[in-house]
Design an enzyme around this catalytic site. Sequence first.
Site, PDB file in Angstrom:
ATOM      1  N   THR A  41      11.793 -48.438  -2.348  1.00  0.00           N
ATOM      2  CA  THR A  41      10.583 -49.119  -2.806  1.00  0.00           C
ATOM      3  C   THR A  41      10.428 -48.932  -4.313  1.00  0.00           C
ATOM      4  O   THR A  41      10.091 -49.876  -5.041  1.00  0.00           O
ATOM      5  CB  THR A  41       9.358 -48.528  -2.077  1.00  0.00           C
ATOM      6  OG1 THR A  41       9.641 -48.500  -0.684  1.00  0.00           O
ATOM      7  CG2 THR A  41       8.116 -49.337  -2.335  1.00  0.00           C
ATOM      8  N   SER A  87      20.299 -41.832 -18.044  1.00  0.00           N
ATOM      9  CA  SER A  87      20.358 -42.325 -16.667  1.00  0.00           C
ATOM     10  C   SER A  87      21.559 -43.261 -16.551  1.00  0.00           C
ATOM     11  O   SER A  87      22.375 -43.335 -17.469  1.00  0.00           O
ATOM     12  CB  SER A  87      19.103 -43.127 -16.333  1.00  0.00           C
ATOM     13  OG  SER A  87      18.010 -42.313 -16.067  1.00  0.00           O
ATOM     14  N   LYS A 120      28.695 -40.664  -6.839  1.00  0.00           N
ATOM     15  CA  LYS A 120      27.430 -40.375  -7.503  1.00  0.00           C
ATOM     16  C   LYS A 120      26.709 -39.382  -6.615  1.00  0.00           C
ATOM     17  O   LYS A 120      26.245 -39.724  -5.521  1.00  0.00           O
ATOM     18  CB  LYS A 120      26.604 -41.644  -7.679  1.00  0.00           C
ATOM     19  CG  LYS A 120      25.290 -41.374  -8.383  1.00  0.00           C
ATOM     20  CD  LYS A 120      24.602 -42.676  -8.756  1.00  0.00           C
ATOM     21  CE  LYS A 120      23.384 -42.458  -9.621  1.00  0.00           C
ATOM     22  NZ  LYS A 120      22.348 -41.649  -9.029  1.00  0.00           N
ATOM     23  N   GLU A 175      26.154 -32.296 -11.772  1.00  0.00           N
ATOM     24  CA  GLU A 175      25.060 -32.540 -10.843  1.00  0.00           C
ATOM     25  C   GLU A 175      24.869 -31.308  -9.967  1.00  0.00           C
ATOM     26  O   GLU A 175      25.815 -30.808  -9.375  1.00  0.00           O
ATOM     27  CB  GLU A 175      25.397 -33.774  -9.981  1.00  0.00           C
ATOM     28  CG  GLU A 175      24.217 -34.356  -9.267  1.00  0.00           C
ATOM     29  CD  GLU A 175      23.338 -35.243 -10.165  1.00  0.00           C
ATOM     30  OE1 GLU A 175      23.538 -35.255 -11.400  1.00  0.00           O
ATOM     31  OE2 GLU A 175      22.445 -35.905  -9.605  1.00  0.00           O
ATOM     32  N   LYS A 327      25.109 -48.516  -6.239  1.00  0.00           N
ATOM     33  CA  LYS A 327      24.275 -47.768  -5.293  1.00  0.00           C
ATOM     34  C   LYS A 327      24.536 -48.211  -3.855  1.00  0.00           C
ATOM     35  O   LYS A 327      24.667 -49.393  -3.569  1.00  0.00           O
ATOM     36  CB  LYS A 327      22.779 -47.993  -5.622  1.00  0.00           C
ATOM     37  CG  LYS A 327      22.354 -47.358  -6.939  1.00  0.00           C
ATOM     38  CD  LYS A 327      22.230 -45.840  -6.883  1.00  0.00           C
ATOM     39  CE  LYS A 327      20.938 -45.331  -6.360  1.00  0.00           C
ATOM     40  NZ  LYS A 327      19.775 -45.301  -7.198  1.00  0.00           N
ATOM     41  N   CYS A 424       8.086 -34.576  35.790  1.00  0.00           N
ATOM     42  CA  CYS A 424       7.701 -34.257  37.157  1.00  0.00           C
ATOM     43  C   CYS A 424       6.289 -33.693  37.249  1.00  0.00           C
ATOM     44  O   CYS A 424       5.797 -33.411  38.347  1.00  0.00           O
ATOM     45  CB  CYS A 424       8.698 -33.265  37.757  1.00  0.00           C
ATOM     46  SG  CYS A 424       8.636 -31.644  36.967  1.00  0.00           S
ATOM     47  N   CYS A 437      11.574 -28.389  31.076  1.00  0.00           N
ATOM     48  CA  CYS A 437      10.942 -28.348  32.397  1.00  0.00           C
ATOM     49  C   CYS A 437      11.499 -27.132  33.139  1.00  0.00           C
ATOM     50  O   CYS A 437      12.709 -26.880  33.100  1.00  0.00           O
ATOM     51  CB  CYS A 437      11.286 -29.631  33.154  1.00  0.00           C
ATOM     52  SG  CYS A 437      10.771 -29.584  34.877  1.00  0.00           S
ATOM     53  N   CYS A 443      14.790 -31.524  37.396  1.00  0.00           N
ATOM     54  CA  CYS A 443      13.608 -32.331  37.107  1.00  0.00           C
ATOM     55  C   CYS A 443      13.926 -33.808  37.287  1.00  0.00           C
ATOM     56  O   CYS A 443      13.155 -34.545  37.853  1.00  0.00           O
ATOM     57  CB  CYS A 443      13.108 -32.080  35.685  1.00  0.00           C
ATOM     58  SG  CYS A 443      11.716 -33.139  35.240  1.00  0.00           S
TER      59      CYS A 443
HETATM   60  N1  LIG Z   1      10.746 -42.223  -5.000  1.00  0.00           N
HETATM   61  C1  LIG Z   1      10.255 -42.181  -6.232  1.00  0.00           C
HETATM   62  O1  LIG Z   1       9.066 -42.217  -6.454  1.00  0.00           O
HETATM   63  C2  LIG Z   1      11.178 -42.086  -7.374  1.00  0.00           C
HETATM   64  C3  LIG Z   1      10.696 -41.913  -8.650  1.00  0.00           C
HETATM   65  C4  LIG Z   1      11.594 -41.823  -9.694  1.00  0.00           C
HETATM   66  C5  LIG Z   1      12.954 -41.915  -9.468  1.00  0.00           C
HETATM   67  N2  LIG Z   1      13.396 -42.074  -8.195  1.00  0.00           N
HETATM   68  C6  LIG Z   1      14.826 -42.201  -7.901  1.00  0.00           C
HETATM   69  O2  LIG Z   1      15.614 -41.540  -8.844  1.00  0.00           O
HETATM   70  C7  LIG Z   1      16.702 -42.345  -9.201  1.00  0.00           C
HETATM   71  C8  LIG Z   1      16.687 -42.588 -10.685  1.00  0.00           C
HETATM   72  O3  LIG Z   1      16.991 -41.398 -11.273  1.00  0.00           O
HETATM   73  P1  LIG Z   1      17.756 -41.285 -12.650  1.00  0.00           P
HETATM   74  O4  LIG Z   1      17.034 -42.004 -13.681  1.00  0.00           O
HETATM   75  O5  LIG Z   1      18.040 -39.865 -12.813  1.00  0.00           O
HETATM   76  O6  LIG Z   1      19.082 -42.077 -12.476  1.00  0.00           O
HETATM   77  P2  LIG Z   1      20.152 -41.857 -11.414  1.00  0.00           P
HETATM   78  O7  LIG Z   1      20.036 -40.561 -10.773  1.00  0.00           O
HETATM   79  O8  LIG Z   1      20.116 -43.017 -10.534  1.00  0.00           O
HETATM   80  O9  LIG Z   1      21.495 -41.882 -12.299  1.00  0.00           O
HETATM   81  C9  LIG Z   1      21.810 -40.997 -13.368  1.00  0.00           C
HETATM   82  C10 LIG Z   1      22.183 -39.649 -12.924  1.00  0.00           C
HETATM   83  O10 LIG Z   1      23.224 -39.692 -11.993  1.00  0.00           O
HETATM   84  C11 LIG Z   1      23.744 -38.391 -11.903  1.00  0.00           C
HETATM   85  N3  LIG Z   1      25.162 -38.406 -11.497  1.00  0.00           N
HETATM   86  C12 LIG Z   1      25.609 -38.040 -10.283  1.00  0.00           C
HETATM   87  N4  LIG Z   1      26.930 -38.163 -10.178  1.00  0.00           N
HETATM   88  C13 LIG Z   1      27.354 -38.597 -11.382  1.00  0.00           C
HETATM   89  C14 LIG Z   1      28.647 -38.913 -11.890  1.00  0.00           C
HETATM   90  N5  LIG Z   1      29.762 -38.833 -11.134  1.00  0.00           N
HETATM   91  N6  LIG Z   1      28.732 -39.330 -13.168  1.00  0.00           N
HETATM   92  C15 LIG Z   1      27.627 -39.478 -13.932  1.00  0.00           C
HETATM   93  N7  LIG Z   1      26.375 -39.182 -13.486  1.00  0.00           N
HETATM   94  C16 LIG Z   1      26.251 -38.764 -12.229  1.00  0.00           C
HETATM   95  C17 LIG Z   1      23.456 -37.728 -13.212  1.00  0.00           C
HETATM   96  O11 LIG Z   1      22.592 -36.671 -12.940  1.00  0.00           O
HETATM   97  C18 LIG Z   1      22.731 -38.758 -13.993  1.00  0.00           C
HETATM   98  O12 LIG Z   1      21.713 -38.175 -14.747  1.00  0.00           O
HETATM   99  C19 LIG Z   1      16.575 -43.633  -8.481  1.00  0.00           C
HETATM  100  O13 LIG Z   1      17.485 -43.632  -7.378  1.00  0.00           O
HETATM  101  C20 LIG Z   1      15.164 -43.643  -7.994  1.00  0.00           C
HETATM  102  O14 LIG Z   1      15.082 -44.235  -6.711  1.00  0.00           O
HETATM  103  C21 LIG Z   1      12.555 -42.173  -7.169  1.00  0.00           C
HETATM  104 ZN   LIG Z   2      10.008 -31.699  35.117  1.00  0.00          ZN
END
Ligand SMILES: NC(=O)c1ccc[n+]([C@@H]2O[C@H](COP(=O)([O-])OP(=O)(O)OC[C@H]3O[C@@H](n4cnc5c(N)ncnc54)[C@H](O)[C@@H]3O)[C@@H](O)[C@H]2O)c1
Ligand SMILES: [Zn+2]
Length: 696
Positions: A41, A87, A120, A175, A327, A424, A437, A443
């Site tokens: 979302t 990012s 990722k 990471e 993604k 039962c 149960c 049962c």
């Molecule tokens: N649900 C929410 O309210 C909410 C709010 C903010 C962000 N988010 C989520 O967070 C994500 C956005 O976060 P973001 O800005 O950190 O970007 P991101 O996590 O989508 O992408 C960048 C990050 O990927 C990571 N990464 C992992 N493997 C890697 C690789 N092999 N090479 C390079 N980087 C790698 C690094 O940490 C890098 O900082 C989105 O998926 C979003 O849905 C969710």
């Molecule tokens: Zn039962």
Amino acid sequence: METASADVPADRAAYLAAVEQVRAAAAAYYGDGTSALDDDTFDRLMRGLAAYEDAHPGDAVADSPTGLVAAGAAGGGDVTHSVPMLSLDNVFDQDGLERWGAGLARRLGREPQGYHVGPKIDGLAVAAYYTGGKLTRLVTRGNGITGEDVSHAIGTVDGLPESLREPLSIEVRGEIVLTNEQFEEANRIRAEYGEPVFSNPRNAAAGTLRATGRAYTIPLSCYAYTLLPGPDAPDDDANSRDLAGRTHSSLMDRLGSLGVRTVADTPVGARTVADLAAARDYIAEVAAGREALPLGIDGIVVKADHPEDQAAAGAGSRAPRWAVAYKFPAVEKTTRIVAVTWATGRTGFLAPRAQLEPVDIAGVTVAFATLHSPGMITKLDLHIGDTVTVRRAGDVIPYVVGPVTALRTGAETPIALPEQCPGCGGEIDSSQERWRCVRGRACDLTRSVEYAVGRDQLDIEGLGPKIVVRLVADGAVADVADLFTLTREQLVAATGSEKNADKILVHIEAAKERPLNRVFCALGVRGTGRSMSRRIARHFGTMAAIQAADIVALQEVEGVGPEKAAMLLAELAELAPVIVKLAAAGVDRPEPQPVTTAPVGADADAGEDAAEALPLAGMTVVATGSMTGPLAELSRNGVNELIERAGGRAGSSVSKSTSLLVAGAGAGSKKTKAESLGVRVVEPEEFAEMVAAYLA
Ligand SMILES: NC(=O)c1ccc[n+]([C@@H]2O[C@H](COP(=O)([O-])OP(=O)(O)OC[C@H]3O[C@@H](n4cnc5c(N)ncnc54)[C@H](O)[C@@H]3O)[C@@H](O)[C@H]2O)c1
Ligand SMILES: [Zn+2]
């Protein structure tokens, strides 16, 4: 630029409202991890903002979240990064990836010189500073410009050694995550200390990395993906010059040689590919095997491999232009619990199930999710009316991960735990985590017996549901073994026909010859279905050997871990009297082992050599669609038995480790997947020829 759906604001007021919504969600997400929105979302909103800003540049707010690392919501810290920690831009399909590649080629004025593809990893980024080969400092990504010092975590992160193999001054970026195993262990520890469990590994990693002064230690893992000269290293020293000239692939190798774990060390590895068509193969393979991975990944990162290309492409304020995240579809969504229902399963255990406001998760509408046990409901503090995160991944039944407590309105009501067995109406044994149960399997004896006589178990023809109900009601059958001592009189009473009774008696006699795997399966051992029963039977060979196995021996069976082994032991102990009765009734056939073609009188090793000579030795074979030709009469279980007789391993889903797919008429998604992974596909007739000697 992506094709995934976006929630595009209709006008400026809606746009401004969406900006606020994104900011609030991101602040919660990067703060205490309690965002009101699921990632899907959130990402749709973000894409909507970007689309609106493209169409109405004049309306865009100056500090829009679309242009900032972490949507501008993560706090900074005391440490300024040597180079911003950015990012990544996202794409969601091959088209998006090709468009990204075309944009990059335009910018470079030529095709990039190859790509690096790797997982990722779904955690959070850190920068690790090594001085003279010693790990001296750990810093979070923060707002991308400055981060928080979390050096207190040094020594708790697997994969980031405290000393390098060479005394270099470098900066490693990677990471931080918890593997699934670490996550389970972390929550076990948390529960022991009376602290709330973490809702997911990402959240657990973020909380753990920043925590200080805890009475316990939760181990973390790191997978590196960047290697830079140390911030204080002179530009012209030999190491800095060496690093500056390397491709991304070569930097990963260099990290490995220094003893640092990288994304290439995950089970899916990393790959250097010439073009995006080749990247696609890797992406398909990883996506297919994603669920089986021991850690969470949310996509694939595709990077221009060559340093010249990277430098020429450069970076925007939020993300580099030479890398992109492909993604995967989100497997978690948020929705609301409408009600909770309870049922008693075949083995007598009570299964709570949440009825949900239907939600689409990766293309499937989910309206129910399992809640595991009353203990889990209490531990998660779930209520009717709660907004919850639901996860649907692979073949696993959708389950409730946890509530989004930030969204509570006060109108939520407690989930009532049953006082009587929903099956039962009898008493419940609530002394264990999973309630049961007190009558146990009895049962729902009717269902247990129906299952046992089914085609893939004892395959007793003529014993339909009505007759089973009658036999159980008459007291003629109190467990599965009683089937084999049924008298003619009892069967006449249950069927109302002498002719039918006699027929059934003949079928019962034939059922005594069923191989071990079917008899074992008929017992209805908790946690085992057809394929697990086949594996256990094949491994141990006889019922006596299964019963003699201890917890260590049970774990030699593929797919049996310590928890499952303990459960099997308990089940086998409970079923011991039934097994004794079965043997006394003459039901005790061993499991036919794969027929070897070892020459008579060959030496002791010949058995193994011969096993390798089996037509399917070392192969994992999956069957799908309806079987034809010589296989037409076989049930799916029968085909799987055949696969194993011929030395193969019968699989249920297609992945890159599948060796062969037998695709019958009407084969659908498994066939498509096999083709995209390059797995060999054969028709039932061709397969029958391959294993002709084992068909009988
Ligand atoms: N649900 C929410 O309210 C909410 C709010 C903010 C962000 N988010 C989520 O967070 C994500 C956005 O976060 P973001 O800005 O950190 O970007 P991101 O996590 O989508 O992408 C960048 C990050 O990927 C990571 N990464 C992992 N493997 C890697 C690789 N092999 N090479 C390079 N980087 C790698 C690094 O940490 C890098 O900082 C989105 O998926 C979003 O849905 C969710
Ligand atoms: Zn039962």
